[in-house]
Design a protein around this motif. Structure first.
Motif, PDB file in Angstrom:
ATOM      1  N   ARG A   1      83.795  56.855  42.468  1.00 11.66           N
ATOM      2  CA  ARG A   1      82.285  57.552  41.153  1.00 11.66           C
ATOM      3  C   ARG A   1      81.924  57.294  41.824  1.00 11.66           C
ATOM      4  NH1 ARG A   1      84.264  52.891  37.430  1.00 11.66           N
ATOM      5  NH2 ARG A   1      83.190  53.325  36.390  1.00 11.66           N
ATOM      6  N   PRO A   2      80.212  57.565  41.436  1.00 11.13           N
ATOM      7  CA  PRO A   2      78.888  57.289  41.565  1.00 11.13           C
ATOM      8  C   PRO A   2      78.344  55.762  41.594  1.00 11.13           C
ATOM      9  CG  PRO A   2      78.512  58.893  40.060  1.00 11.13           C
ATOM     10  CD  PRO A   2      79.673  58.498  40.649  1.00 11.13           C
ATOM     11  N   ALA A   3      78.227  55.085  42.065  1.00  9.78           N
ATOM     12  CA  ALA A   3      78.084  54.085  42.071  1.00  9.78           C
ATOM     13  C   ALA A   3      75.702  53.986  40.881  1.00  9.78           C
ATOM     14  CB  ALA A   3      76.740  53.145  43.055  1.00  9.78           C
ATOM     15  N   ARG A   4      76.335  53.136  40.270  1.00  6.44           N
ATOM     16  CA  ARG A   4      75.042  52.904  39.260  1.00  6.44           C
ATOM     17  C   ARG A   4      73.415  53.335  40.286  1.00  6.44           C
ATOM     18  NH1 ARG A   4      75.950  48.544  35.580  1.00  6.44           N
ATOM     19  NH2 ARG A   4      73.250  49.377  34.405  1.00  6.44           N
ATOM     20  N   PRO A   5      72.678  53.392  39.982  1.00  2.00           N
ATOM     21  CA  PRO A   5      70.993  54.208  40.897  1.00  2.00           C
ATOM     22  C   PRO A   5      71.122  51.687  41.176  1.00  2.00           C
ATOM     23  CG  PRO A   5      71.056  55.200  39.048  1.00  2.00           C
ATOM     24  CD  PRO A   5      71.887  54.452  38.542  1.00  2.00           C
ATOM     25  N   ALA A   6      70.456  51.542  42.300  1.00  3.05           N
ATOM     26  CA  ALA A   6      70.025  51.326  42.714  1.00  3.05           C
ATOM     27  C   ALA A   6      68.654  50.591  42.341  1.00  3.05           C
ATOM     28  CB  ALA A   6      69.770  51.337  43.978  1.00  3.05           C
ATOM     29  N   PHE A   7      67.775  51.228  41.503  1.00  4.26           N
ATOM     30  CA  PHE A   7      66.845  50.980  40.940  1.00  4.26           C
ATOM     31  C   PHE A   7      66.445  51.536  39.650  1.00  4.26           C
ATOM     32  CE2 PHE A   7      65.887  50.445  44.972  1.00  4.26           C
ATOM     33  CZ  PHE A   7      65.490  49.359  45.744  1.00  4.26           C
ATOM     34  N   GLU A   8      65.610  50.976  38.283  1.00  3.15           N
ATOM     35  CA  GLU A   8      65.821  51.367  37.676  1.00  3.15           C
ATOM     36  C   GLU A   8      65.003  52.760  36.964  1.00  3.15           C
ATOM     37  OE1 GLU A   8      67.436  50.644  35.002  1.00  3.15           O
ATOM     38  OE2 GLU A   8      68.266  48.976  36.433  1.00  3.15           O
ATOM     39  N   SER A   9      64.451  53.177  38.500  1.00  2.33           N
ATOM     40  CA  SER A   9      63.288  54.360  38.226  1.00  2.33           C
ATOM     41  C   SER A   9      63.440  54.533  39.483  1.00  2.33           C
ATOM     42  CB  SER A   9      61.884  54.053  38.115  1.00  2.33           C
ATOM     43  OG  SER A   9      61.190  54.773  38.082  1.00  2.33           O
ATOM     44  N   GLY A  10      62.899  56.411  39.298  1.00  2.00           N
ATOM     45  CA  GLY A  10      62.700  56.673  41.157  1.00  2.00           C
ATOM     46  C   GLY A  10      60.755  56.836  41.199  1.00  2.00           C
TER      47      GLY A  10
ATOM     48  N   ILE B   1      58.657  66.447  46.308  1.00  2.00           N
ATOM     49  CA  ILE B   1      59.473  66.245  46.875  1.00  2.00           C
ATOM     50  C   ILE B   1      60.971  65.671  46.816  1.00  2.00           C
ATOM     51  CG2 ILE B   1      59.878  68.478  48.739  1.00  2.00           C
ATOM     52  CD1 ILE B   1      62.247  69.889  47.353  1.00  2.00           C
ATOM     53  N   LYS B   2      62.146  65.755  45.949  1.00  2.00           N
ATOM     54  CA  LYS B   2      63.556  64.609  46.785  1.00  2.00           C
ATOM     55  C   LYS B   2      64.292  64.702  46.357  1.00  2.00           C
ATOM     56  CE  LYS B   2      63.503  60.818  44.067  1.00  2.00           C
ATOM     57  NZ  LYS B   2      62.996  59.305  43.584  1.00  2.00           N
ATOM     58  N   TYR B   3      65.227  64.804  47.786  1.00  3.60           N
ATOM     59  CA  TYR B   3      66.371  65.315  47.121  1.00  3.60           C
ATOM     60  C   TYR B   3      67.283  64.240  48.469  1.00  3.60           C
ATOM     61  CZ  TYR B   3      70.869  67.790  48.423  1.00  3.60           C
ATOM     62  OH  TYR B   3      72.182  68.968  48.630  1.00  3.60           O
ATOM     63  N   ASN B   4      68.648  63.795  47.083  1.00  2.00           N
ATOM     64  CA  ASN B   4      69.397  63.394  47.544  1.00  2.00           C
ATOM     65  C   ASN B   4      70.778  63.568  48.500  1.00  2.00           C
ATOM     66  OD1 ASN B   4      68.024  60.870  45.979  1.00  2.00           O
ATOM     67  ND2 ASN B   4      69.597  60.399  45.214  1.00  2.00           N
ATOM     68  N   ILE B   5      70.920  63.782  49.605  1.00  2.00           N
ATOM     69  CA  ILE B   5      71.797  64.174  50.607  1.00  2.00           C
ATOM     70  C   ILE B   5      73.021  63.565  50.039  1.00  2.00           C
ATOM     71  CG2 ILE B   5      70.530  65.296  52.715  1.00  2.00           C
ATOM     72  CD1 ILE B   5      70.216  62.618  53.916  1.00  2.00           C
ATOM     73  N   LEU B   6      72.943  61.798  50.361  1.00  2.00           N
ATOM     74  CA  LEU B   6      74.076  61.095  50.276  1.00  2.00           C
ATOM     75  C   LEU B   6      73.835  60.159  49.245  1.00  2.00           C
ATOM     76  CD1 LEU B   6      74.377  59.588  53.370  1.00  2.00           C
ATOM     77  CD2 LEU B   6      76.167  61.381  52.585  1.00  2.00           C
ATOM     78  N   GLN B   7      75.265  60.142  48.135  1.00  2.00           N
ATOM     79  CA  GLN B   7      74.979  59.438  47.239  1.00  2.00           C
ATOM     80  C   GLN B   7      75.806  57.946  47.154  1.00  2.00           C
ATOM     81  OE1 GLN B   7      73.407  59.430  43.839  1.00  2.00           O
ATOM     82  NE2 GLN B   7      74.133  57.201  43.344  1.00  2.00           N
ATOM     83  N   GLN B   8      75.555  56.709  46.772  1.00  2.00           N
ATOM     84  CA  GLN B   8      76.525  55.580  47.623  1.00  2.00           C
ATOM     85  C   GLN B   8      77.488  55.175  46.140  1.00  2.00           C
ATOM     86  OE1 GLN B   8      74.901  51.838  46.611  1.00  2.00           O
ATOM     87  NE2 GLN B   8      76.347  50.652  46.441  1.00  2.00           N
ATOM     88  N   THR B   9      78.721  55.602  46.239  1.00  2.00           N
ATOM     89  CA  THR B   9      79.851  55.209  45.900  1.00  2.00           C
ATOM     90  C   THR B   9      80.400  53.849  45.048  1.00  2.00           C
ATOM     91  OG1 THR B   9      81.289  56.135  47.302  1.00  2.00           O
ATOM     92  CG2 THR B   9      80.694  57.344  46.418  1.00  2.00           C
ATOM     93  N   ARG B  10      81.388  54.108  44.637  1.00  2.00           N
ATOM     94  CA  ARG B  10      81.592  52.466  44.180  1.00  2.00           C
ATOM     95  C   ARG B  10      82.756  51.549  44.503  1.00  2.00           C
ATOM     96  NH1 ARG B  10      80.153  52.292  37.915  1.00  2.00           N
ATOM     97  NH2 ARG B  10      79.551  53.980  37.129  1.00  2.00           N
TER      98      ARG B  10
END
Lengths: 303, 138
Positions: free
Chosen positions: A40-49, A121-130
């Motif tokens: 499961r992807p972790a919740r975002p590290a920050f509230e906003s981009g 442009i911003k692209y997430n190549i990796l997403q922290q997981t829980r």
């Protein structure tokens, strides 16, 4: 006056991306021995981009439009005479970001200083997981600025491309727990045209952190540190040793986040809003009368 | 003479103000038309999961509290601007609903109740919010 360093820029960005991917492979191998976990992807590290003027790894859900208002007053060094910079000339940016995918965002904006237009442009190549199988979120972020100043700012051999400047960044963040998140972001900045006393290229390192002290409120801190690297400088070491160094942009403030808004009220040193402006040109010293008040407001619409 | 005109004017404005206020009194939202697949929906987390009082509480405070209030009584600061009553999460009527019915009302929404599927994207996080609302039972 104009010098093209795009080749070096591309190599720099490529090397950073490769190093990030190598880290990912390393992490993945360590976890192979453990039992398979439904990721499961972790919740975002920050509230906003957005955090101060910096990008975070947070990208809103696909088909979400984010309106951004960023404002920086003048420095507080004149004291009460200009109400601690509030009556001084200020810098403002209006921007719109749109999430095309859950991990891809594009944005446009316009900034008062230098009549700067920007495309991002911003692209997430990796997403922290829980499960921590992937312990960090990694984004690549590019800001292309187009200086709207009068033609004569760019010298006698004016070309439209002189107006372009680029900020290429790899952002690595980790949400350590519900309270604490941190990110580190090396970057490469290039101006197609710049004053002959300065370099066209600069490498910098930025960090940002958040300490949440209530469900909606956080203390936020950030810093952009331009690095003086002789190997990419166009000037001699002797010249650089005697030149005035650009100062880091240090920010500290308060964030309130609601379902559709994020508000930042903070103290910062740089008056630019696009990251490349702060890394290339900031001469305000946070610890020597170079503090100013800034605020950001973001608003989300989902489609 | 002038004073009596003023008095009549003030009285007229007061009557108009009260009429508008009465017209704006919040009404209950009426019964929900919940699809069968939601009514029987099962939670992906267990009651008592650790995320209920961390993630569930935090997300409730971020997304729900401004209208529904800290204790789910419908007394949040934005509730007064709504045409529809937000209901009372502590009441038996609300708590007697199935988890799936609360899920549909909370995340799919209707009219003034927005859709939150894009704001809270993780399924287990949504259930943590629902179970947090269960803790509001009197």
């Amino acid at each position: 006056m104009m010098k093209n360093y795009s080749f070096i820029r591309v190599i720099g960005a490529f090397a950073l991306i490769v190093s990030m991917l190598s880290c990912y492979n390393g992490f993945a191998q360590e976890e192979e021995a453990t039992e398979p976990v439904k990721e499961r992807p972790a919740r975002p590290a920050f509230e906003s981009g957005l955090l101060f003027d910096a990008a975070t790894t947070t990208i809103q859900s696909a088909k979400t439009l984010e309106m951004i208002i960023q404002h920086r007053f003048g420095t507080m060094d004149n004291g009460a005479s200009d109400l601690f910079g509030i009556w001084a000339p200020s810098n403002i940016r209006l921007g719109m970001n749109f999430s095309i995918l859950n991990n891809l965002m594009v944005g446009i904006g316009t900034t008062k200083y230098n009549k700067m237009q920007d495309i991002q442009i911003k692209y997430n190549i990796l997403q922290q997981t829980r499960s921590n199988k992937i312990p960090v979120t990694v984004s690549v972020y590019e800001v292309i600025g187009i200086d709207g100043s009068a033609d004569d700012k760019f010298g006698v051999n004016y070309k439209f491309t002189n107006r372009f400047n680029y900020h290429t960044q790899v952002i690595i963040s980790r949400r350590f727990n519900d309270m604490f998140s941190l990110q580190l972001a090396p970057a490469f900045t290039h101006y197609n045209s710049i004053d002959s006393t300065l370099d066209h290229d600069r490498i910098s390192i930025s960090f940002a952190g958040r300490i949440k002290f209530s469900p909606q409120s956080s203390v936020i801190i950030g810093g952009d540190f331009p690095l003086q690297i002789q190997g990419i400088s166009e000037h001699t070491k002797e010249y650089n040793d005697n030149a005035t160094m650009m100062k880091p942009n240090i920010c500290i403030g308060y964030e309130v986040s609601t379902s559709t808004h994020a508000f930042h009220l903070y103290l910062a040193s740089a008056q630019g809003i696009l990251p490349q402006e702060n890394i290339m040109f900031n001469r305000n010293d946070f610890f020597d009368k170079g503090i100013l008040i800034g605020l950001n407001i973001t608003r989300l619409w989902s489609f | 003479m002038k004073n009596s005109v003023k008095l009549v004017a003030i009285f007229g404005i007061a009557v108009l103000y009260m009429t508008i206020n009465i017209a704006m009194i919040q009404k209950p939202g009426g019964p929900w038309d919940i699809p069968a697949k939601y009514k029987t929906m099962k939670s992906t987390i267990k009651a008592g999961d650790a995320s209920i009082n961390t993630t569930g509480k935090e997300l409730y405070n971020k997304h729900c509290k401004s209208c529904h209030g800290a204790k789910g009584l419908g007394d949040g600061p934005k509730a007064a601007n709504l045409k529809t009553s937000t209901g009372d999460f502590s009441a038996k009527k609300f708590q007697d609903q199935s988890d799936g019915e609360i899920y549909y009302q909370s995340f799919i929404g209707r009219d003034e109740m927005p859709n939150f599927e894009k704001k809270i994207t993780d399924e287990a996080d949504r259930w943590a919010v629902i179970y947090f609302m269960r803790t509001m039972k009197k």
